[in-house]
Design an enzyme around this catalytic site. Structure first.
Site, PDB file in Angstrom:
ATOM      1  CD  GLU A 241     -15.342 -52.893   1.513  1.00 58.26           C
ATOM      2  OE1 GLU A 241     -15.180 -51.912   0.790  1.00 58.26           O
ATOM      3  OE2 GLU A 241     -14.846 -53.996   1.258  1.00 58.26           O
TER       4      GLU A 241
ATOM      5  CD  GLU B  85     -12.417 -48.827   2.519  1.00 61.58           C
ATOM      6  OE1 GLU B  85     -12.241 -49.352   1.412  1.00 61.58           O
ATOM      7  OE2 GLU B  85     -12.544 -49.487   3.559  1.00 61.58           O
TER       8      GLU B  85
HETATM    9  P1  P53 Z   1      -7.697 -53.291  -2.524  1.00 61.63           P
HETATM   10  C1  P53 Z   1     -12.382 -55.340  -3.031  1.00 61.63           C
HETATM   11  C2  P53 Z   1     -11.610 -56.409  -2.611  1.00 61.63           C
HETATM   12  C3  P53 Z   1     -11.170 -56.463  -1.317  1.00 61.63           C
HETATM   13  C4  P53 Z   1     -11.528 -55.464  -0.416  1.00 61.63           C
HETATM   14  O1  P53 Z   1      -9.107 -52.735  -2.103  1.00 61.63           O
HETATM   15  C5  P53 Z   1     -12.296 -54.404  -0.832  1.00 61.63           C
HETATM   16  C6  P53 Z   1     -12.703 -54.330  -2.147  1.00 61.63           C
HETATM   17  C7  P53 Z   1     -13.460 -53.159  -2.683  1.00 61.63           C
HETATM   18  O2  P53 Z   1     -14.725 -52.996  -2.290  1.00 61.63           O
HETATM   19  O3  P53 Z   1     -12.717 -53.481   0.031  1.00 61.63           O
HETATM   20  C8  P53 Z   1     -12.069 -52.338   0.507  1.00 61.63           C
HETATM   21  O4  P53 Z   1      -6.803 -53.168  -1.350  1.00 61.63           O
HETATM   22  C9  P53 Z   1     -11.563 -52.623   1.876  1.00 61.63           C
HETATM   23  C10 P53 Z   1     -10.122 -52.267   2.071  1.00 61.63           C
HETATM   24  C11 P53 Z   1      -9.362 -52.414   0.778  1.00 61.63           C
HETATM   25  C12 P53 Z   1      -9.937 -51.462  -0.246  1.00 61.63           C
HETATM   26  O5  P53 Z   1     -11.278 -51.806  -0.483  1.00 61.63           O
HETATM   27  O6  P53 Z   1      -7.907 -54.685  -2.941  1.00 61.63           O
HETATM   28  O7  P53 Z   1     -12.360 -52.099   2.897  1.00 61.63           O
HETATM   29  O8  P53 Z   1      -9.636 -53.060   3.102  1.00 61.63           O
HETATM   30  O9  P53 Z   1      -8.002 -52.251   0.907  1.00 61.63           O
HETATM   31  C13 P53 Z   1      -9.223 -51.447  -1.570  1.00 61.63           C
HETATM   32  O10 P53 Z   1      -7.229 -52.434  -3.655  1.00 61.63           O
END
Ligand code: P53
Length: 479
Positions: A179, A373
C-alpha cells in the site's frame, strides 16, 4: 470457465501483525512495533505523536501478535487444508537487518523465512512475499529520518539483493511496498515519517514517496537480474473514488482523489511521473530531488503486475458541496456514500465497486492484476460448543468474489489471483485490535493480549475450501 486454471487462491498476512517474537533471534525494533493499541494509535501511525520506543502505560500488540513465529507450521498446515495455492506474507526488515544500515545480514532472520518458504513448498503453496509491509527499522528513523532520506534507497537495495539471492528458486512473486500510497494517509506507518512543528508535511511525504518509488524500481531491476523468472508487483490501497453527485465540482474532486492514488502506480507501471503530478508538485513548490539516474531507473524497471487491496470504494465531494456527511474510522476520510451499508468499523461495503475498481485499474495499466487483500473485519462470537458461525463474513466474501468473477468473465480483466486479508485472525493495522477479525481461523487472543493463542476453524473455513476446490464456481453458503 471463469478463473484461469492456475488462479492463485489464498490468504494474506503481514509480519508485524502476526509474527510476534519482536526481540527474538537478533531482530531489531521497527516503527510497526511501537504503534500502541488504544486512542493514541492514530496520532502515532500518522506521524503526529513521536513514539520511537516502548513507553510505560501502553500495550503494544505487535510484540506478540498471534505468535506466528512459533506457530507457522500449524498455520500453514491449516492453509493447506483449505487448499491454498498461495500464501501472501511479508518479511520483517529488522529480522534481516536489525538496524537497517548494516552491510551483513542477520542469518537467524534469513533462516526463519527460508524455513517458512520451505514449509509452504512442502504443501504446494506458492509464497507471495511483500518486502516491506509498513515496516521501517527504528534506527533508520532516528538516524536518517525514515524514507525522507535518499540513503534509504541504498539500504533497501541491499535488503533486496540479499533476499533475492538467498530465496532464488523459492519465491517467484514479490511485492515491493505494501500500500505504497499509505504514505499520504498514515505516514509514520507508511514511511517512518515523524513531523516536526511547522514542517511542510506534504513536501516530506512526496519526498518519501519518490524515494520509495525509486527504491521499488531498483528492487525490480535487481530481482530480474538475479532471477529472470521472478515477477515483481506494486501494491496499491485501491478502491475507486466516486463523485458524491454529478455536480462537476464533485466529479472533479473524485478525479483529483483518484490521481493521488494512481500517481504511485503510474510511476511504477509506466515508468515516469504523470503530467498531473509534475504540475501538482510544481504548484506546491515541492522538489523531490529527481536525478537523471532516478529517471532512467524508473523508466527501465516497471512492474510485471499490479496488485492491490480492496475493502471499499470511496466518495469525493467538491468544496462547492457543503452539506455532505463525512466518514469516520478509516485512514481514508471522505464523503459518506448514502447508498452503501457499512461494517462494524464504518467501512462501506461495495461489491460492485470491486468490479468497478478492477476495471479502472485494468483499463489504465493493461497489465495482469492481483487482488492481494479483501475481506471483512468483524467481531466473532464463540458459541458454547466452540463453533463460530461467521455467515456475515461468508456473505461479504461471496459477493466480492462474484463481482470479481464478473470482472473476469464479463469484462475480460486479466487476474492472476486473490488472497483474502487475514485468513487467520491477526492484529488490526488501523486500530491495533484483535477483535477486528478477518480470519477463517479463529485465534484465542483479545485486545489486551490475553488468551491461549489456540487456533480453531470458523464456519467460513469449509466454505472457502469449497470455493477454492471449485475454482470459484461454487460460492453458495451450503451446509
Ligand atoms: P485493518 C486502512 C488502515 C490501515 C491499513 O486494515 C490499511 C487500511 C485499508 O486500506 O491497509 C490494509 O487491519 C493493510 C493491512 C491491514 C488491512 O488493510 O485496519 O495492508 O495491513 O491490516 C486491514 O482492519
Amino acid at each position: 470457465m471463469a478463473f484461469r486454471n492456475d488462479f492463485l487462491w489464498g490468504g494474506a498476512t503481514a509480519a508485524n501483525q502476526c509474527e510476534g517474537a519482536y526481540d527474538v533471534d537478533g531482530r531489531g525494533l521497527a516503527n510497526v512495533d511501537v504503534a500502541p493499541h488504544g486512542p493514541e494509535r492514530y496520532a502515532v501511525v500518522s506521524g503526529q505523536r513521536k513514539m520511537l520506543d516502548f513507553e510505560d502505560g501502553y500495550y503494544y500488540p505487535a510484540q506478540t501478535g498471534i505468535d506466528f513465529y512459533h506457530h507457522y507450521k500449524e498455520d500453514i498446515a491449516l492453509f493447506a487444508e483449505m487448499g491454498f495455492k498461495t500464501f501472501r506474507m511479508s518479511l520483517a526488515w529488522t529480522r534481516i537487518f536489525p538496524n537497517g544500515d548494516e552491510t551483513e545480514p542477520n542469518e537467524a532472520g534469513l533462516a526463519f523465512y527460508e524455513d517458512v518458504f520451505r514449509e509452504c513448498q512442502a504443501h504446494g503453496i506458492e509464497p507471495l512475499v511483500t518486502i516491506t509491509h509498513f515496516d521501517c527499522p527504528i534506527h533508520l528513523i532516528k538516524e536518517y529520518g525514515g524514507w525522507r532520506n535518499r540513503k534509504l534507497i541504498d539500504f533497501y537495495k541491499n535488503l533486496a539483493t540479499t533476499i533475492f539471492t538467498r530465496y532464488k528458486g523459492l519465491v517467484k512473486y514479490w511485492l515491493t511496498f505494501n500500500e505504497i500510497n499509505m504514505i499520504l494517509h498514515l505516514p509514520f506507518m507508511g514511511a517512518g515519517l515523524v513531523f516536526e512543528e511547522g514542517e511542510n508535511k506534504e513536501a516530506v511525504e512526496y519526498l518519501a514517496a519518490h524515494n520509495e518509488l525509486v527504491a521499488s524500481a531498483w528492487a525490480t531491476k535487481i530481482a530480474h537480474e538475479i532471477d529472470p523468472e521472478v515477477k515483481i508487483g506494486c501494491m496499491l490501497a485501491a478502491g475507486s473514488y466516486y463523485p458524491y453527485s454529478c455536480r462537476p465540482g464533485d466529479v472533479r474532486q473524485a478525479q483529483l482523489d483518484n490521481q493521488d492514488n494512481y500517481f504511485f502506480v503510474d510511476v511504477q507501471s509506466r515508468g515516469y511521473y504523470p503530467a498531473y503530478a509534475v504540475k501538482k508538485l510544481e504548484r506546491l513548490g515541492i522538489d523531490v530531488g529527481m536525478t537523471d539516474e532516478d529517471r532512467e531507473i524508473l523508466a527501465a524497471n516497471t512492474v510485471d503486475f499490479i496488485s492491490f487491496s480492496y475493502y471499499s470504494t470511496r466518495c469525493s465531494a467538491g468544496a462547492d458541496n457543503p452539506d455532505v456527511e463525512r466518514t469516520q474510522g478509516n485512514a481514508f476520510a471522505g464523503a459518506k456514500n448514502p447508498y452503501l451499508q457499512e461494517s462494524q468499523w464504518g467501512w462501506a461495503i461495495d461489491p460492485l465497486g470491486f468490479r468497478i475498481t478492477l476495471n479502472d485499474l485494468y483499463d489504465r495499466y493493461q497489465k495482469p492484476l492481483f487482488v492481494v487483500e479483501n475481506g471483512l473485519g468483524a467481531k466473532d462470537v464463540v458459541e458454547e460448543d466452540g463453533s463460530i458461525n461467521d455467515d456475515y463474513r461468508i456473505d461479504y466474501l461471496r459477493q466480492h468474489i462474484a463481482a470479481m468473477r464478473d470482472a473476469v468473465t464479463e469484462d475480460g480483466v486479466d487476474l492472476l489471483g486473490y488472497t483474502t486479508w487475514g485468513p487467520i485472525d491477526l492484529v488490526s493495522a488501523g486500530t491495533g485490535e484483535m477483535s477486528k477479525r478477518y480470519g477463517f481461523i479463529y485465534v484465542d487472543r483479545d485486545d489486551a493480549g490475553n488468551g491461549t493463542l489456540k487456533r480453531s476453524k470458523k464456519k467460513s473455513f469449509d466454505w472457502y475450501k469449497k470455493v477454492i476446490a471449485t475454482n470459484g464456481e461454487d460460492l453458495a453458503l451450503g451446509r
